[in-house]
Enzyme design. Structure first.
Site, PDB file in Angstrom:
ATOM      1  CG  ASN A 394      -0.816  -3.774  -2.887  1.00  0.00           C
ATOM      2  OD1 ASN A 394      -1.137  -4.931  -3.139  1.00  0.00           O
ATOM      3  ND2 ASN A 394      -0.796  -2.833  -3.810  1.00  0.00           N
ATOM      4  CG  ASP A 395       3.028  -6.762  -1.320  1.00  0.00           C
ATOM      5  OD1 ASP A 395       2.390  -7.021  -2.354  1.00  0.00           O
ATOM      6  OD2 ASP A 395       4.119  -6.155  -1.322  1.00  0.00           O
ATOM      7  CB  THR A 396      -0.014  -6.661   4.770  1.00  0.00           C
ATOM      8  OG1 THR A 396      -0.709  -5.439   4.487  1.00  0.00           O
ATOM      9  CG2 THR A 396       1.473  -6.381   4.947  1.00  0.00           C
ATOM     10  CB  SER A 435       5.704  -8.534  -3.469  1.00  0.00           C
ATOM     11  OG  SER A 435       4.359  -8.372  -3.885  1.00  0.00           O
TER      12      SER A 435
END
Length: 471
Positions: A394-396, A435
């Site tokens: 997701n965040d990456t 996050s």
């Protein structure tokens, strides 16, 4: 003299194996051999420590026999528990186990310091100072690592946020520093109650320092505590005049420090920012204004499109580990390769729960090393890819990290999956990343989502391609 020579020689061999084993761990191809070599070195160091029993005064024999018995019991319990838990633990829980084992190392260093300080005989101010510092750092690493383990394992789901928390932690650290200075100033001749208070405050500080840190930063925190443990062990090795402990501690401490700095750099953040910011807690994304909508697609349709692609890049994440779908994934990859599709894996430095998590997961499934590329090696190739498939990340892969200055992940290097012609994302639901911000990628025109458990989705994709080939 002969006994001392054998002990020193054993420690030298053990130290060499520690260092060489760590060197071997720098590559996935030799990492397993490196772990074995370092393990052999540890066995040699442990066995050598029992040789001290051959070189003691006769009047010390009864106490030594008791201590030897306790050591053997402790070794048996430790080996039994480690063997059982090591066989039982799932790959998804490996970061938790690393945190737990790291905490035990810090606790061992703190215990050594406690014993040395409680019966301290003057060996010099430097030894006393290092004993106190080793005890402080080891205790902080123990309690902090246990909190990190509990957070990663889902046993603690909340972060501790309160006004003035940093002031409280800073004051506690100053008190700890003052007590440490007083102990050294008094030559270690202080009340046992002060020693108890000192270690109790150190354990409390480890808890207070770790509780405010969000789950997204736990890999960095674990690495930092790993460095702490190594430092504590090195200090206590000096106090005990034990070269193996000193060298092992220095190796672990320096490696942990380097890993911490590299991980922080991979997230474009400083270690200070990790420890004292709110990253990893739920972010307020009320100001996010993302156009478009999430567009679902069936697994079978995505699989057939990938079958006719020229180049596919796969970005795995923690969702792949949770679903234990790495074997199905590689089976699917082999089908694509047999059809002439070029397939590569793109690994973000903090994919999963700790560095190397995805590499180990893919190696377990038999994925060849030459198909696996680090972010900086492959990021420029996404614009040439017909398809990029994201599995549980997701965040990456969130492109807002490049453009949205108000985002908590702004500046963090991400995989350029959004630059591929078509992006497929396998995810269990519409949840956000660690996050707490929405992922712009999921709303992009070239992105479609396949909802479901990665194991089941990949099984459906695999079957779709097999049916196509057999028709």
């Amino acid at each position: 003299m002969q006994v001392a020579f054998i002990i020193d020689s054993s420690y030298f061999i053990a130290a060499f194996l520690f260092i060489y084993g760590l060197k071997q761990m720098s590559s996935p191809r030799s990492a397993r051999a490196g772990i074995v070599l370092a393990g052999v070195g540890m066995v040699i160091a442990v066995l050598a420590s029992f040789l001290y029993s051959l070189d003691v005064r006769p009047e010390a024999k009864p106490m030594l026999q008791t201590n030897m018995l306790l050591a053997l019991v402790a070794l048996s319990l430790g080996l039994g528990w480690a063997w059982w838990s090591g066989k039982k633990v799932a790959m998804t829980a490996m970061p938790q186990m690393v945190a737990l084992y790291n905490g035990m190392g810090g606790g061992a260093a703190a215990a050594i310091a406690a014993i040395e300080l409680s019966g301290y005989q003057t060996h010099g101010s430097i030894s006393l100072l290092l004993a106190v510092l080793g005890g402080l750092i080891g205790a902080v690493s123990l309690s902090g690592s246990l909190i990190a383990w509990a957070k990663l394992d889902g046993r603690i789901n909340k972060t501790l946020r309160m006004t003035g928390l940093q002031l409280i932690n800073g004051s506690l650290l100053l008190v700890l520093g003052g007590v440490a200075i007083y102990i050294v100033w008094q030559g270690g001749q202080v009340s046992q109650w002060l020693f108890l208070a000192f270690f109790a405050m150190a354990l409390l500080y480890g808890v207070m320092m770790t509780m405010p840190i969000g789950g997204a930063d736990m890999p960095v925190v674990i690495s930092l505590y790993n460095a702490f443990t190594g430092l504590a062990v090195g200090f206590e090795g000096y106090v005990l005049n034990n070269p193996a402990l000193m060298i092992a501690g220095m190796v672990v401490g320096s490696a942990g420090t380097m890993l911490t700095l590299l991980m922080a750099k991979a997230m474009n953040r400083s270690v200070r920012n990790v420890l004292f910011s709110n990253f990893g807690a739920a972010a307020d994304d009320g100001e996010q204004n993302i156009s478009g909508s999430q567009k679902p697609i069936e697994a079978s349709d995505a699989a057939i499109n990938m079958r006719y692609a020229g180049k596919v890049i796969i970005a795995p994440g923690y969702g792949l580990a949770v679903a234990q779908a790495q074997h199905k994934l590689f089976e699917f990859v082999e089908l694509l390769q047999a059809a002439g599709v070029e397939v590569k894996f793109a690994i973000h430095p903090v994919a999963g729960r700790m560095p190397g998590h995805m590499n180990v997961l893919l190696a377990e499934a038999g994925v060849p090393y030459d198909l696996i590329f680090d972010m900086e090696e492959i990021n420029s190739e996404f614009k040439e890819a017909d398809v990029a498939i994201v599995i549980g990340a997701n965040d990456t892969v969130n492109p807002s990290a490049r453009t949205n200055k108000s985002s908590p992940i702004y500046g963090m290097p991400v995989l350029n999956v959004d630059q591929a012609r078509q992006v497929y994302v396998i995810k269990r639901g519409q949840g956000k990343g660690y996050s707490g911000v929405e992922n712009e990628l999921f709303f992009a025109d070239n992105c479609q989502l396949i909802y479901g458990d990665a194991q089941k989705v990949l099984a459906a994709m695999l079957q779709a391609v097999k049916n196509l080939e057999s028709s």
